[in-house]
Design an enzyme around this catalytic site. Structure first.
Site, short mmCIF file in Angstrom:
data_model
loop_
_atom_site.label_atom_id
_atom_site.label_comp_id
_atom_site.label_asym_id
_atom_site.label_seq_id
_atom_site.Cartn_x
_atom_site.Cartn_y
_atom_site.Cartn_z
N GLN A 108 -79.34 -26.53 -3.55
CA GLN A 108 -79.49 -27.67 -4.57
C GLN A 108 -78.21 -28.29 -5.11
O GLN A 108 -78.48 -29.36 -5.83
CB GLN A 108 -80.17 -26.63 -5.77
N ARG A 148 -73.71 -17.18 -11.25
CA ARG A 148 -74.38 -16.89 -10.05
C ARG A 148 -74.63 -17.86 -9.08
O ARG A 148 -74.96 -19.04 -9.66
CB ARG A 148 -75.67 -16.08 -10.69
N HIS A 198 -80.50 -17.80 -0.64
CA HIS A 198 -81.39 -18.69 -1.74
C HIS A 198 -82.04 -19.66 -0.77
O HIS A 198 -81.93 -20.97 -1.08
CB HIS A 198 -80.51 -18.90 -2.79
N ASN A 244 -83.12 -14.04 -3.30
CA ASN A 244 -83.70 -14.90 -4.39
C ASN A 244 -85.06 -14.84 -4.09
O ASN A 244 -85.44 -15.72 -3.26
CB ASN A 244 -82.95 -16.03 -4.67
N GLU A 245 -85.97 -14.26 -4.81
CA GLU A 245 -87.37 -14.51 -5.07
C GLU A 245 -88.14 -14.34 -3.81
O GLU A 245 -88.69 -15.31 -3.09
CB GLU A 245 -87.64 -15.78 -5.63
N ASN A 297 -85.92 -13.33 -12.61
CA ASN A 297 -85.95 -14.68 -12.74
C ASN A 297 -87.47 -14.97 -13.76
O ASN A 297 -88.60 -14.53 -13.12
CB ASN A 297 -86.20 -15.30 -11.58
N TYR A 350 -89.54 -17.51 -16.39
CA TYR A 350 -89.76 -18.98 -16.77
C TYR A 350 -90.93 -18.95 -17.63
O TYR A 350 -90.89 -19.65 -18.49
CB TYR A 350 -89.93 -20.00 -15.65
N GLU A 363 -82.31 -15.83 -13.83
CA GLU A 363 -82.69 -16.91 -14.12
C GLU A 363 -83.66 -17.14 -15.41
O GLU A 363 -84.52 -16.23 -15.27
CB GLU A 363 -83.34 -17.76 -13.02
N TRP A 377 -80.44 -20.96 -15.97
CA TRP A 377 -80.86 -21.73 -15.01
C TRP A 377 -80.76 -23.19 -15.64
O TRP A 377 -82.01 -23.33 -16.26
CB TRP A 377 -81.97 -21.37 -14.32
N GLU A 423 -84.33 -29.88 -7.10
CA GLU A 423 -85.42 -29.04 -7.31
C GLU A 423 -86.51 -28.94 -6.43
O GLU A 423 -87.77 -29.30 -6.60
CB GLU A 423 -85.86 -29.50 -8.77
N TRP A 424 -86.15 -28.47 -5.31
CA TRP A 424 -87.07 -28.43 -4.24
C TRP A 424 -87.91 -29.45 -3.81
O TRP A 424 -87.64 -30.68 -3.71
CB TRP A 424 -87.61 -26.80 -4.36
C1 LIG Z 1 -91.84 -19.69 -11.43
O1 LIG Z 1 -90.35 -19.98 -11.34
C2 LIG Z 1 -89.65 -19.45 -10.28
O2 LIG Z 1 -89.37 -18.32 -10.84
C3 LIG Z 1 -88.18 -20.10 -10.04
C4 LIG Z 1 -87.86 -21.12 -10.80
N1 LIG Z 1 -86.86 -21.54 -9.94
C5 LIG Z 1 -86.49 -20.82 -8.86
N2 LIG Z 1 -87.42 -19.97 -9.19
C6 LIG Z 1 -85.51 -20.94 -8.16
O3 LIG Z 1 -84.71 -19.62 -7.90
C7 LIG Z 1 -84.49 -22.07 -8.47
O4 LIG Z 1 -83.77 -22.38 -7.20
C8 LIG Z 1 -85.23 -23.30 -9.06
O5 LIG Z 1 -84.40 -24.12 -9.11
C9 LIG Z 1 -85.81 -22.70 -10.17
C10 LIG Z 1 -86.52 -23.72 -11.18
O6 LIG Z 1 -87.79 -24.12 -10.56
#
Ligand SMILES: CO[C@H](O)c1c[n+]2c([nH]1)[C@H](O)[C@@H](O)[C@H](O)[C@H]2CO
Length: 441
Positions: A22, A79, A123, A167-168, A295, A297, A347, A394, A401-402
Site C-alpha cells: 500500500q 506496525r 499483508h 493480516n486478516e 482490526n 472498523y 487497525e 490505520w 486502498e486495494w
Molecule cells: C472491514 O475492514 C477490514 O477490517 C480492513 C480495513 N482495512 C484492512 N482491513 C486492511 O488491513 C488494510 O490494508 C486496509 O487499508 C484497511 C482499510 O480498508
C-alpha cells in the site's frame, strides 16, 4: 477532564500502521518480483481508479522522512508489513539480500527514533510464482510461508517487538476467493475455505519456526473482527446475525484460540465445500500465541428482512457505519468467550474525502472525532478488564486502498501523489497533543 492518554494504563502502546504493497512503490526495484496484487491491478476493472502499487507513496525511497513523521507525532510503535516478493521473490528458494537489507535499515531507523517495530509477515502480497502453483489453495504454500517467515525473523530478530503471521485471514480467503473483490479475485467457496485452512496451518507452521529461534518478540496473528448486531429481536434476524458472526469471526477465531472450527458453521457450509483438515493441523494452528491483533472498523447490522440503519446514521467515505460502541462490545465479548493473550487494536481508522485547504492544512475534523470516540470505547474495554495493551491507528499515510486504488484516504498524514508531498492532517496534530504527557510543574 477531556480524554487523554493518562486515562489509559501508563504502559499502553500507541502506534500507527501501514502495509508494504500500500505504501512502498519501487515495485520493480532491488530484486522484487511481482505479487498477486501487481497481477490483479493489471486486470482491467479490478481497481476502481485503474491504479497500481508501482509508486504508491514511494515509501521505499522516503522511509526516513516517514519515520521522522511518526516520531514527530510522539507515537511509540509502528506496525508495518514485509513484502514476501522482496525477500524470496519466487516464493521459495533464493533469498534476495537487498530485500532483507531494506527492512533491516527500516527496523534500525525505527529503533534509532525510539519507535518499536511491529512486523506483519503477510499483508496480502503473495509472490505471483506461488499463485501460479495454486497459491493458498495449495497446501505447499503454507510450508513456503513458514520458510519465508523464518528467514525474516532470523535476520530482524528481536529488534522487532512483535511478529504477526497474517493480516486478516478472512480477507485473504473469503474476500479474495469467495467474494472476489481482492486478489486473486476468485468466486469459489470451496477454494476460499481451503485457503482459510491453509492460512491456519501456515500460521501454526510459522509459529513453530519462530519459537525455535528463541526470540523475545511477541508472536501472534491479526484478525479483522466485525461484531454482528441483529436489526430486530426477531428469530430470523438473530439467526442471521449468529451466522454472520460465525462465518466472519468464529471461523477464524476458533481454530487459532480453540483448535477447532465452529460446529454450527461447519454444518452450515456442508461437505461439498469443507476443507481437507489433516490430523495435527488444528493442533499446530492453535499453539499458544502471545498476542491477538484485532482490526476493527465498524459493526455488521444484520437484517433478514432488508431493514436498514436509521436516517442520521454516520458513515465514513467507505460507506461503513461509524459505531464506536461496537469496539467495546467486541472486546468484551472476546474476553468472555475466549482464553485471550494480550490484545492489541492493530487497525482502527476511517476514510474521509480529505483535501488540502488554501491554508495548506487538512482539516479532517470527522477523523479526529472518529478516533476520539474509538479511543473512548477502547478505554471502556480496558476498564471492563479486557487485556487490551495497545492501539495502532490505520493509517500513517494515505495509501493504495486495494480495489479502491487511491480514491480513499485513511491517512493521518495526507499524501499528494503527484508530488509525494506529505501534509500532517489536523487529526494527527490532535493525536500528537493527546499523546503528550504534561511535564510536572
Ligand atoms: C472491514 O475492514 C477490514 O477490517 C480492513 C480495513 N482495512 C484492512 N482491513 C486492511 O488491513 C488494510 O490494508 C486496509 O487499508 C484497511 C482499510 O480498508
Amino acid at each position: 477532564m477531556p480524554l487523554s492518554r493518562q486515562h489509559f494504563p501508563s504502559n499502553f502502546l500507541w502506534g500507527t500502521a501501514t502495509a508494504s504493497f500500500q505504501i512502498e512503490g519501487a515495485a520493480h526495484e532491488d530484486g522484487r518480483l511481482p505479487s498477486i496484487w501487481d497481477t490483479f491491478c493489471a486486470e482491467p476493472g479490478r481497481i476502481s481508479d485503474g491504479s497500481n502499487g508501482d509508486v504508491a507513496c514511494d515509501h521505499y525511497h522516503r522511509w526516513e522522512q516517514d519515520l521522522d513523521l511518526i516520531q514527530s507525532l510522539g507515537l511509540s510503535a509502528y506496525r508495518f508489513s514485509i513484502a514476501w516478493p522482496r525477500i524470496i521473490p519466487t516464493g521459495t528458494g533464493a533469498i534476495n539480500e537487498a530485500g532483507l537489507d531494506f527492512y533491516d535499515r527500516l527496523v534500525d531507523g525505527l529503533i534509532a527514533r525510539g519507535i518499536q517495530p511491529h512486523v506483519t509477515l503477510y499483508h496480502w502480497d503473495l509472490p505471483q510464482t506461488l499463485q501460479d502453483r495454486g497459491g493458498w489453495e495449495n497446501r505447499d504454500t503454507a510450508y513456503a510461508f513458514a520458510d519465508y517467515a523464518a528467514v525474516v525473523a532470523a535476520r530482524l530478530g528481536d529488534r522487532v517487538k512483535s511478529y504477526a503471521t497474517f493480516n486478516e485471514p478472512w480477507c485473504v480467503s473469503i474476500l479474495s476467493n469467495e467474494i472476489g473483490h481482492h486478489a486473486p479475485g476468485k468466486q469459489d467457496r470451496k477454494a476460499a475455505l481451503a485457503v482459510a485452512h491453509h492460512l491456519h496451518l501456515a500460521h501454526g507452521l510459522a509459529l513453530s519456526r519462530l519459537r525455535a529461534l528463541n526470540l523475545t518478540s511477541q508472536l501472534g496473528i491479526v484478525l479483522n473482527l466485525t461484531p454482528a448486531y441483529p436489526a430486530t429481536d426477531n428469530e430470523a434476524d438473530r439467526t442471521a446475525a449468529t451466522l454472520a458472526d460465525g462465518k466472519g469471526n468464529r471461523w477464524f477465531l476458533d481454530p487459532i484460540l480453540k483448535g477447532q472450527y465452529p460446529h454450527d458453521i461447519w454444518e452450515h457450509y456442508g461437505a461439498e465445500v469443507l476443507p481437507n483438515v489433516l490430523p495435527g493441523d488444528l493442533e499446530l494452528a492453535s499453539q499458544p500465541i502471545d498476542f491477538l491483533g484485532v482490526n476493527y472498523y465498524s459493526r455488521a447490522f444484520v437484517s433478514a428482512g432488508g431493514k436498514t440503519l436509521p436516517e442520521g446514521t454516520e458513515y465514513t467515505d467507505m460507506g461503513w457505519e461509524v459505531y464506536p460502541e461496537g469496539l467495546r462490545d467486541l472486546l468484551v465479548r472476546l474476553h468472555r468467550d475466549y482464553q485471550l493473550p494480550d490484545l492489541y487494536i492493530t487497525e482502527n481508522g476511517a476514510a474521509y474525502p480529505d483535501v488540502v485547504s488554501e491554508d495548506g492544512q487538512v482539516h479532517d475534523g470527522e477523523r479526529t472525532q472518529y478516533l476520539q470516540r474509538h479511543f473512548q470505547s477502547a478505554l471502556d474495554a480496558v476498564q471492563a478488564g479486557v487485556p487490551l495493551k495497545g492501539y495502532f491507528v490505520w493509517s500513517l499515510l494515505d495509501n493504495f486502498e486495494w480495489a479502491f486504488g487511491y480514491s480513499k484516504r485513511f491517512g493521518i498524514v495526507h499524501v499528494d501523489y503527484a508530488t509525494q508531498k506529505r501534509t500532517v492532517k489536523d487529526s494527527a496534530l490532535w493525536l500528537r497533543d493527546f499523546l503528550r504527557v504534561p511535564t510536572p510543574a
